[in-house]
Every structure is written in structure tokens, then in C-alpha cells.
Enzyme design. Structure first.
Site, short mmCIF file in Angstrom:
data_model
loop_
_atom_site.label_atom_id
_atom_site.label_comp_id
_atom_site.label_asym_id
_atom_site.label_seq_id
_atom_site.Cartn_x
_atom_site.Cartn_y
_atom_site.Cartn_z
N LYS A 9 88.72 34.78 1.33
CA LYS A 9 88.59 33.51 0.61
C LYS A 9 87.38 32.68 1.08
CE LYS A 9 93.30 32.99 -1.03
NZ LYS A 9 94.47 32.15 -1.17
N ASP A 25 94.23 27.59 -6.04
CA ASP A 25 95.38 27.40 -5.15
C ASP A 25 95.78 25.93 -5.10
OD1 ASP A 25 95.82 30.03 -4.36
OD2 ASP A 25 94.41 29.92 -2.69
P1 NAP Z 1 95.87 30.60 8.40
O1 NAP Z 1 94.56 30.20 7.86
O2 NAP Z 1 95.94 31.70 9.40
O3 NAP Z 1 96.55 29.29 9.06
C1 NAP Z 1 97.79 29.33 9.67
C2 NAP Z 1 98.19 27.95 10.17
O4 NAP Z 1 99.54 28.03 10.60
C3 NAP Z 1 97.36 27.42 11.32
O5 NAP Z 1 97.26 26.03 11.22
C4 NAP Z 1 98.20 27.83 12.52
O6 NAP Z 1 98.03 26.95 13.64
C5 NAP Z 1 99.59 27.65 12.01
N1 NAP Z 1 100.53 28.53 12.69
C6 NAP Z 1 100.50 29.88 12.78
N2 NAP Z 1 101.55 30.33 13.47
C7 NAP Z 1 102.24 29.24 13.86
C8 NAP Z 1 103.43 29.05 14.64
N3 NAP Z 1 104.10 30.10 15.13
N4 NAP Z 1 103.87 27.79 14.84
C9 NAP Z 1 103.20 26.74 14.35
N5 NAP Z 1 102.06 26.86 13.63
C10 NAP Z 1 101.59 28.08 13.37
O7 NAP Z 1 96.88 31.03 7.24
P2 NAP Z 1 96.88 30.51 5.71
O8 NAP Z 1 96.00 31.38 4.87
O9 NAP Z 1 96.65 29.05 5.69
O10 NAP Z 1 98.38 30.86 5.27
C11 NAP Z 1 99.50 30.20 5.85
C12 NAP Z 1 100.76 30.64 5.13
O11 NAP Z 1 100.75 30.07 3.81
C13 NAP Z 1 100.82 32.16 4.89
O12 NAP Z 1 101.55 32.77 5.90
C14 NAP Z 1 101.48 32.31 3.54
O13 NAP Z 1 102.87 32.58 3.72
C15 NAP Z 1 101.34 30.94 2.90
N6 NAP Z 1 100.52 31.03 1.67
C16 NAP Z 1 101.16 30.85 0.49
C17 NAP Z 1 100.45 30.90 -0.70
C18 NAP Z 1 101.18 30.74 -2.01
O14 NAP Z 1 100.63 31.08 -3.07
N7 NAP Z 1 102.40 30.23 -1.99
C19 NAP Z 1 99.06 31.13 -0.71
C20 NAP Z 1 98.44 31.30 0.52
C21 NAP Z 1 99.18 31.25 1.70
P3 NAP Z 1 96.87 27.12 14.72
O15 NAP Z 1 95.71 26.38 14.17
O16 NAP Z 1 97.45 26.52 15.94
O17 NAP Z 1 96.62 28.60 14.85
#
Ligand code: NAP
Length: 462
Positions: free
Chosen positions: A269, A305
Site C-alpha cells: 500500500k 479504505d
Molecule cells: P500495521 O500497519 O502493522 O499496524 C498495526 C498497529 O497495531 C500498530 O499501531 C501496532 O502498534 C498495533 N499493534 C500490533 N500488535 C499489537 C498488540 N499486540 N497490542 C497493541 N497494539 C498492537 O497494520 P494495519 O495494516 O494497520 O492493519 C491492522 C489491522 O487492521 C489488521 O490486522 C487487519 O485485521 C485490519 N484491517 C482491516 C481492514 C478492513 O478492510 N476491515 C483493512 C486493513 C486492515 P505498534 O506501533 O506499537 O507496533
């Protein structure tokens, strides 16, 4: 033969070239403007003078809804592309050709056959401004594009006939692309279908390709959804998976087969931005792209998104919101919540990242433990906590109050531990699948100009 529909700004030659094309194909030519005049018993300048543009658009919509589904060449009015219903009718069982021309050429042609002005601007400015406003709608309308600035009508019709017969992908390029896809993890039935559409003995050179770009993307439901929508709206398109560790290789293959568009997923992305010619403002601010549209020989990137997150929250304008997480999807969520005029606090495990996103988005920020001081109306989870196989909730049960709305962006499983706990606490809940539905709807509109009701998407995904 499918219907041939010509789109384009006024003065790009739709009527003149369409007449020649129809003669050479031995089928009738039908001009939607002429049809409106015939059906209303008035000329178009008269309709604009005595009524207004809105009345004209209504008559136009009615005329288009009644167009025959048979072998025919159809010339359309320049503004038809702005109406999703028109696009639904015109794109069904049709090959759509967008005619373009330079502004000076259009001005010269319009001077010979004046039409009612669309704005109060001087001619050149009006042409430039209206074309710019419609640019992405014209792109959505196009299967093929022909520049008519320096062609006679016969030459332009000849080019269109060439496109109808041979398409835009030379045979060796089709072979090379088929080989590229064969080396990707595309499941066997999908690979065989794609190979047959690319290089099979009866392949149709007019078929347009789209797909999801990711590594991995075997889990994506977009191929199922889009291919079913192509059947429903009778579009000669095929949606596949571009699954490769290199986004440059994906973009190269997509351009080589003149792909119409891509849905972009993890981990590309951000990286895809370096491969684009144009990026829309929201995507630039969010810092991520999930949609690429190819048109005019260029790649245009946008982000749907944030629209997928915003849509289910339309009734929550001005709410006090807490956003959990500061990663990629949190940036889209922050943009959506701010766009809805909410007071947003971003909380993250790593507070520095919350701070960086908050400063970029105009939000407040804090550490995870600050939740109890925020008293939010809305909680949005943008962390992977609770995503299969994890069974945890990002919040303790006692932090959930029945007055809250809880939106979990995690969608595997559809009902997450956070959603279960929120329902138990009496909160209103929104599940992550909603984001997929609404962002896909926006993608389809960007690709084809058609607005799919979300009930249709829900039915397909059920
Ligand atoms: P990302 O860029 O890797 O970001 C993950 C975020 O979650 C970071 O802020 C991270 O904190 C935090 N995090 C990770 N593990 C954690 C934990 N155990 N406890 C607390 N905070 C935690 O991922 P992303 O692309 O934003 O995606 C996040 C989630 O959104 C995905 O897993 C997916 O399920 C969901 N998503 C949904 C859609 C949809 O269409 N519904 C689309 C995209 C994503 P740190 O900064 O401390 O690492």
C-alpha cells in the site's frame, strides 16, 4: 458483436466517427442527443434555454435506459459519464471507446457547430475545466481510448475497428504475461481460466483484466466479488491475483496487459506510490494506496479504505472517538474520522507512533493506558489484536460502556472477541467486513463508473 459505445467530451468526434464506424460495421448508428430531441420533440438548446441542465439530464437518463441491446454503435452526450445509472446501462454488453482530443481541436470543432455553454467561462477555459472535472469518470467509461486530434473520421473509425479486432495487447506480450502468471501461486483453476483468456484459441482481444496486487493475496475475496459483479453488469472483464513479492514486477505485468485496474493490499500500500503517475489528495495524506486505475497511458492511485471506514459511521458526525493503533489502516481511519468532524484521540502501544500520526492528521494522541481518561462515544480498533488465531480483545470488558459504539476493523473472524465483548456490554457494534464492502463499492465505481448497491455486494459475499 457487442454494442459499441463512444464516450468523450463534446467535439471529440463521437457522432461523425460513430456514423462512419456504424457504416463500416454494417449496423445502425444511434446518437443519444438526437434520441433525446426526437423523444422530447425539442432541440437540446431549447431544452437548456426553456428548462435547465437538470431537465436535460433527466431526459438523457430516460433515453439511455431505453437503448436497445443489439448490434449497434451508440454516440453519447459528453456528460453521460457523470451518472452511475447511465454507466450501468451503457456498459452492459458493450465495448466502450473513449474519444479524446486536444483543447484547441475541440474549440475549433465547436466553433463550427455551437452547443449550449456548460459554464460562464470563456470557451478554452470551459473545455479544460469540464474535462478535468470529468477526467476520472471518462477513464472509468473507457475500455479503449482513441485520440482524434489529428485523424480524419475514416482514420479514427479504422483505429477503433483495429482495437475491436486485435485489442491492445500484442500476442508475444500475452504469452509473456501468461508465463509470468504461471510462475505465481495462482490456484490451478484460476490459472487455467486466465491462461485461456490471455492466450487460449478463442480468446477475446477485448477482454479487460483487473486484479488484486499483494504478497500474499490468496486469501483475498476480491476475485470472487469482482468476477461476480462482471457477470451481473455484463462487463467483458476478468479479475485475477497478481501475487508476487515485487510491486514493480506486478505493475510492469499489469501495464503490459493494459490492465484496467488493481486493488492493492499488504504489503504494497505504501510502496506502490513510487510506481504511479498521479495520486489523489486523500491517499497522499493517508500515505497509502489501495486502488490503481490505468487510463490515458498512466496509473492513478487512490485510497478507498477511508471511504469504507467513513460510510458505516455516517450517523456519528462530531463524535468523541478513540482510535486504537497507529499503523497503515489507522491512518485511513484517522482521515475518515476527521472528515466526519470527530474529536479524535489516537492511542497506541508505541506512543511515539500515535504522536506522529496524530500530528499528521490533526488528532490528539496518547499511550494505551490513557483510554480510561478519554470517555469516548466511539472506539475504532485498528490493531490486529483479535485477528485469527488471536483470541484477545484490545480492551478490558469493564472499559466498554453501553453508550459506546465499537467498530472493529479486524474482519477475520467476522465477529471478533472485541465485538463479542462490546455486544455483551450493550454497545452498538460495526464489524470489519463493512469496510471491505464499502471500499469495494468505491473501487468498482472508480473502475467502471457504476454504483453497486451494497445489498448486491452483501449477497455475493454471504
Ligand atoms: P500495521 O500497519 O502493522 O499496524 C498495526 C498497529 O497495531 C500498530 O499501531 C501496532 O502498534 C498495533 N499493534 C500490533 N500488535 C499489537 C498488540 N499486540 N497490542 C497493541 N497494539 C498492537 O497494520 P494495519 O495494516 O494497520 O492493519 C491492522 C489491522 O487492521 C489488521 O490486522 C487487519 O485485521 C485490519 N484491517 C482491516 C481492514 C478492513 O478492510 N476491515 C483493512 C486493513 C486492515 P505498534 O506501533 O506499537 O507496533
Amino acid at each position: 458483436m457487442r454494442r459499441i459505445v463512444l464516450f468523450g467530451y463534446r467535439g471529440t468526434g463521437k457522432t461523425a466517427i460513430g456514423t462512419v464506424l456504424a457504416r463500416r460495421l454494417g449496423v445502425p448508428f444511434l446518437d443519444t442527443d438526437a434520441l433525446i430531441e426526437q423523444q422530447s420533440g425539442r432541440t437540446i438548446p431549447e431544452i437548456f434555454r426553456k428548462d435547465d441542465e437538470e431537465r436535460f439530464r433527466t431526459l438523457e437518463r430516460e433515453a439511455i435506459a431505453g437503448l436497445p441491446a443489439r448490434d449497434i454503435v451508440i454516440g453519447t452526450g459528453g456528460g453521460v459519464v457523470m451518472d452511475p445509472k447511465n454507466m450501468e446501462h451503457l456498459r452492459a454488453q458493450s465495448t466502450c471507446v473513449l474519444l479524446t482530443a486536444e483543447i484547441a481541436t475541440i474549440r475549433r470543432r465547436l466553433a463550427r457547430a455551437p452547443r449550449p455553454p456548460l459554464t460562464s467561462l470563456p470557451a478554452d477555459q470551459e473545455i479544460a475545466e469540464v474535462i478535468a472535472r470529468r477526467r476520472h469518470n471518462y477513464a472509468a467509461a473507457a475500455d479503449f481510448c482513441v485520440d482524434t486530434s489529428r485523424t480524419t473520421n475514416e482514420e479514427a473509425a479504422g483505429r477503433i475497428l483495429g482495437l475491436l479486432e486485435h485489442g491492445t495487447i500484442p500476442a508475444p506480450v500475452r504469452e509473456a504475461a501468461a508465463k509470468w502468471f504461471a510462475a505465481t501461486p495462482l490456484p490451478a483453476p484460476e490459472r487455467e481460466q486466465l491462461q485461456s483468456l490471455l492466450t487460449g484459441p478463442g480468446h477475446d482481444p477485448r477482454t479487460r483484466f483487473l486484479g488484486v496486487a499483494g504478497w500474499p493475496c490468496g486469501h483475498s475475496r476480491s476475485p470472487l466479488l469482482f468476477n461476480r459483479l462482471f457477470e451481473k453488469y455484463q462487463l467483458d472483464c476478468h479479475y485475477t491475483r497478481f501475487e508476487d513479492p515485487s510491486i514493480s514486477a506486478i505493475m510492469e505485468t499489469a501495464r503490459s496487459i493494459d490492465a484496467k485496474g488493481l486493488s492493492v493490499t499488504i504489503p504494497f500500500k505504501q510502496d506502490v506510490m513510487a510506481c504511479l503517475d498521479e495520486i489523489d489528495d486523500a491517499a497522499r495524506q493517508i500515505g497509502a494506496i489501495n486502488t490503481v486505475v490505468f487510463a490515458y497511458g498512466e496509473a492513478y492511485g487512490c485510497n478507498t479504505d477511508w471511504l469504507g471506514i467513513k460510510k458505516p459511521l455516517a450517523g456519528h458526525k462530531g463524535a468523541r472517538a478513540v482510535l486504537l493503533g497507529a499503523g497503515g489502516v489507522a491512518a485511513a481511519a484517522a482521515y475518515a474520522l476527521m472528515d466526519l468532524g470527530m474529536e479524535v484521540t489516537i492511542l497506541n502501544r508505541t506512543p511515539e507512533k500515535a504522536r506522529a500520526l496524530a500530528e499528521r492528521s490533526g488528532c490528539r494522541w496518547g499511550a494505551w493506558d490513557d483510554f480510561d481518561r478519554t470517555n469516548p462515544d466511539l472506539v475504532v480498533n485498528a490493531t490486529p489484536v483479535g485477528m485469527q488465531p488471536d483470541t484477545k480483545s484490545p480492551l478490558r470488558d469493564d472499559q466498554l460502556k453501553k453508550e459506546m459504539t465499537v467498530f472493529d476493523l479486524v474482519y477475520t473472524p467476522p465477529v471478533t472477541p472485541l465485538i463479542t465483548a462490546a455486544r455483551k456490554a450493550g454497545c452498538a457494534t460495526i464489524i470489519g467486513t463493512e469496510v471491505f464492502i464499502h471500499q469495494a463499492r468505491e473501487q468498482f465505481r472508480l473502475f467502471f463508473g457504476i454504483d453497486v448497491p451494497d445489498t448486491v455486494i452483501r449477497e455475493i459475499l454471504a
